[in-house]
Motif scaffolding. Sequence first.
Motif, PDB file in Angstrom:
ATOM      1  N   UNK A   1       3.863   1.091  -4.010  1.00 32.43           N
ATOM      2  CA  UNK A   1       4.232   2.342  -3.348  1.00 32.43           C
ATOM      3  C   UNK A   1       5.742   2.390  -3.136  1.00 32.43           C
ATOM      4  N   UNK A   2       6.283   3.596  -3.226  1.00 31.66           N
ATOM      5  CA  UNK A   2       7.685   3.784  -2.938  1.00 31.66           C
ATOM      6  C   UNK A   2       7.901   3.730  -1.424  1.00 31.66           C
ATOM      7  N   UNK A   3       9.139   3.433  -1.032  1.00 33.75           N
ATOM      8  CA  UNK A   3       9.460   3.305   0.392  1.00 33.75           C
ATOM      9  C   UNK A   3       9.107   4.578   1.148  1.00 33.75           C
ATOM     10  N   UNK A   4       9.435   5.734   0.592  1.00 35.26           N
ATOM     11  CA  UNK A   4       9.159   6.990   1.293  1.00 35.26           C
ATOM     12  C   UNK A   4       7.656   7.220   1.450  1.00 35.26           C
ATOM     13  N   UNK A   5       6.870   6.746   0.491  1.00 35.37           N
ATOM     14  CA  UNK A   5       5.411   6.875   0.589  1.00 35.37           C
ATOM     15  C   UNK A   5       4.859   5.935   1.659  1.00 35.37           C
ATOM     16  N   UNK A   7       6.544   4.951   4.277  1.00 36.00           N
ATOM     17  CA  UNK A   7       6.939   5.536   5.567  1.00 36.00           C
ATOM     18  C   UNK A   7       5.950   6.616   5.995  1.00 36.00           C
ATOM     19  N   UNK A   8       5.547   7.448   5.042  1.00 38.91           N
ATOM     20  CA  UNK A   8       4.583   8.504   5.351  1.00 38.91           C
ATOM     21  C   UNK A   8       3.234   7.922   5.758  1.00 38.91           C
ATOM     22  N   UNK A   9       2.876   6.789   5.164  1.00 38.46           N
ATOM     23  CA  UNK A   9       1.590   6.157   5.488  1.00 38.46           C
ATOM     24  C   UNK A   9       1.624   5.469   6.850  1.00 38.46           C
ATOM     25  N   UNK A  10       2.777   4.849   7.182  1.00 33.66           N
ATOM     26  CA  UNK A  10       2.900   4.162   8.469  1.00 33.66           C
ATOM     27  C   UNK A  10       3.077   5.134   9.639  1.00 33.66           C
ATOM     28  N   UNK A  11       3.719   6.271   9.347  1.00 30.40           N
ATOM     29  CA  UNK A  11       4.004   7.251  10.399  1.00 30.40           C
ATOM     30  C   UNK A  11       3.469   8.617   9.972  1.00 30.40           C
ATOM     31  N   UNK A  19      -3.861   3.511   8.648  1.00 30.64           N
ATOM     32  CA  UNK A  19      -4.952   2.600   8.300  1.00 30.64           C
ATOM     33  C   UNK A  19      -4.455   1.160   8.423  1.00 30.64           C
ATOM     34  N   UNK A  20      -5.280   0.279   8.981  1.00 25.59           N
ATOM     35  CA  UNK A  20      -4.864  -1.104   9.210  1.00 25.59           C
ATOM     36  C   UNK A  20      -4.604  -1.861   7.921  1.00 25.59           C
ATOM     37  N   UNK A  21      -5.316  -1.514   6.856  1.00 25.82           N
ATOM     38  CA  UNK A  21      -5.056  -2.214   5.594  1.00 25.82           C
ATOM     39  C   UNK A  21      -3.670  -1.865   5.062  1.00 25.82           C
ATOM     40  N   UNK A  22      -3.199  -0.644   5.354  1.00 28.53           N
ATOM     41  CA  UNK A  22      -1.844  -0.255   4.967  1.00 28.53           C
ATOM     42  C   UNK A  22      -0.823  -1.063   5.771  1.00 28.53           C
ATOM     43  N   UNK A  33      13.545  -2.671   2.847  1.00 25.72           N
ATOM     44  CA  UNK A  33      13.226  -1.347   3.354  1.00 25.72           C
ATOM     45  C   UNK A  33      11.880  -1.306   4.043  1.00 25.72           C
ATOM     46  N   UNK A  34      10.910  -2.021   3.504  1.00 27.33           N
ATOM     47  CA  UNK A  34       9.578  -2.060   4.097  1.00 27.33           C
ATOM     48  C   UNK A  34       9.612  -2.874   5.384  1.00 27.33           C
ATOM     49  N   UNK A  35      10.365  -3.962   5.378  1.00 25.41           N
ATOM     50  CA  UNK A  35      10.471  -4.775   6.592  1.00 25.41           C
ATOM     51  C   UNK A  35      11.048  -3.957   7.748  1.00 25.41           C
ATOM     52  N   UNK A  36      12.051  -3.107   7.440  1.00 24.43           N
ATOM     53  CA  UNK A  36      12.622  -2.247   8.482  1.00 24.43           C
ATOM     54  C   UNK A  36      11.575  -1.269   9.018  1.00 24.43           C
ATOM     55  N   UNK A  37      10.770  -0.743   8.115  1.00 26.68           N
ATOM     56  CA  UNK A  37       9.714   0.183   8.544  1.00 26.68           C
ATOM     57  C   UNK A  37       8.689  -0.523   9.418  1.00 26.68           C
ATOM     58  N   UNK A  38       8.370  -1.772   9.079  1.00 24.43           N
ATOM     59  CA  UNK A  38       7.406  -2.536   9.884  1.00 24.43           C
ATOM     60  C   UNK A  38       7.967  -2.802  11.273  1.00 24.43           C
TER      61      UNK A  38
END
Length: 264
Positions: A1-5, A7-11, A19-22, A33-38
Amino acid sequence: MKIKDIEAALFPPDGAEPAQDVVEACRLDARQGVRRLVRRYDKEQAERARVAALYAYENAAADEGYDIIAGVDEAGRGPLAGPVSVAAVILPRGLFLPRLNDSKKLSAKAREELYDEIQEKAIAVSSVLVDAKTIDRINIYQATMNGMYEAIFGLDPQPKKVLIDAVHLEKLPMPEESIIKGDAKSASIAAASIVAKVTRDRLMMEYDKAFPQYGFAQHKGYGTAEHIAALRQYGPCPIHRQSFEPIRSMVGWMDDVANEGEVT
């Protein structure tokens, strides 16, 4: 998944839980980038948990059968000038207001932003200002109590139970609960503390335009060194509480001088 996708899934835009699996998949993703989102997600979850804990008193009241619960608080009991401000707020149960807290623990900017959000999302908000002349006439404690009663009776709908910061209102027609440091423990009281504080601060900013020599925009009427110095230079103005020291002594001294014919 792209970073923007991701971000949309996490928020999710609707504020729903991802979803917890996400979430778990993101935790395993090594991209910066994903670590920052987490980290952002974890910070938001911690804030949601903190705010949720502020509803403990409201949830307990709801478990007792009270479906409409108000929080009440005041701002400005201690200043030498201006009114005491009282607010009563009914929040939707469990409403997430990021940064919601005792108004004294928030910056002016955060209070202003939360004030607007509370006005928009609360079930009901009622604000009351009790002026300096009334405070001088009946004392600050009674003025605050009267303001609290008026604020509660100004709510629509009327609450079935009232949570109050540190005082009892024994003449209410509905059950009430006094909570010591309630503005840091109850979501409804915290919201009321913010509404009361912002309402009063905005008024003191207006008074600063009318009486610029006192510096009300900076100290909001509290007894700072700057304020005391201005009082000694200019004497009290119409919004000063003449029953409060050192103004009481200043007014008494001026009256004595006037009676001796030295001041006309």
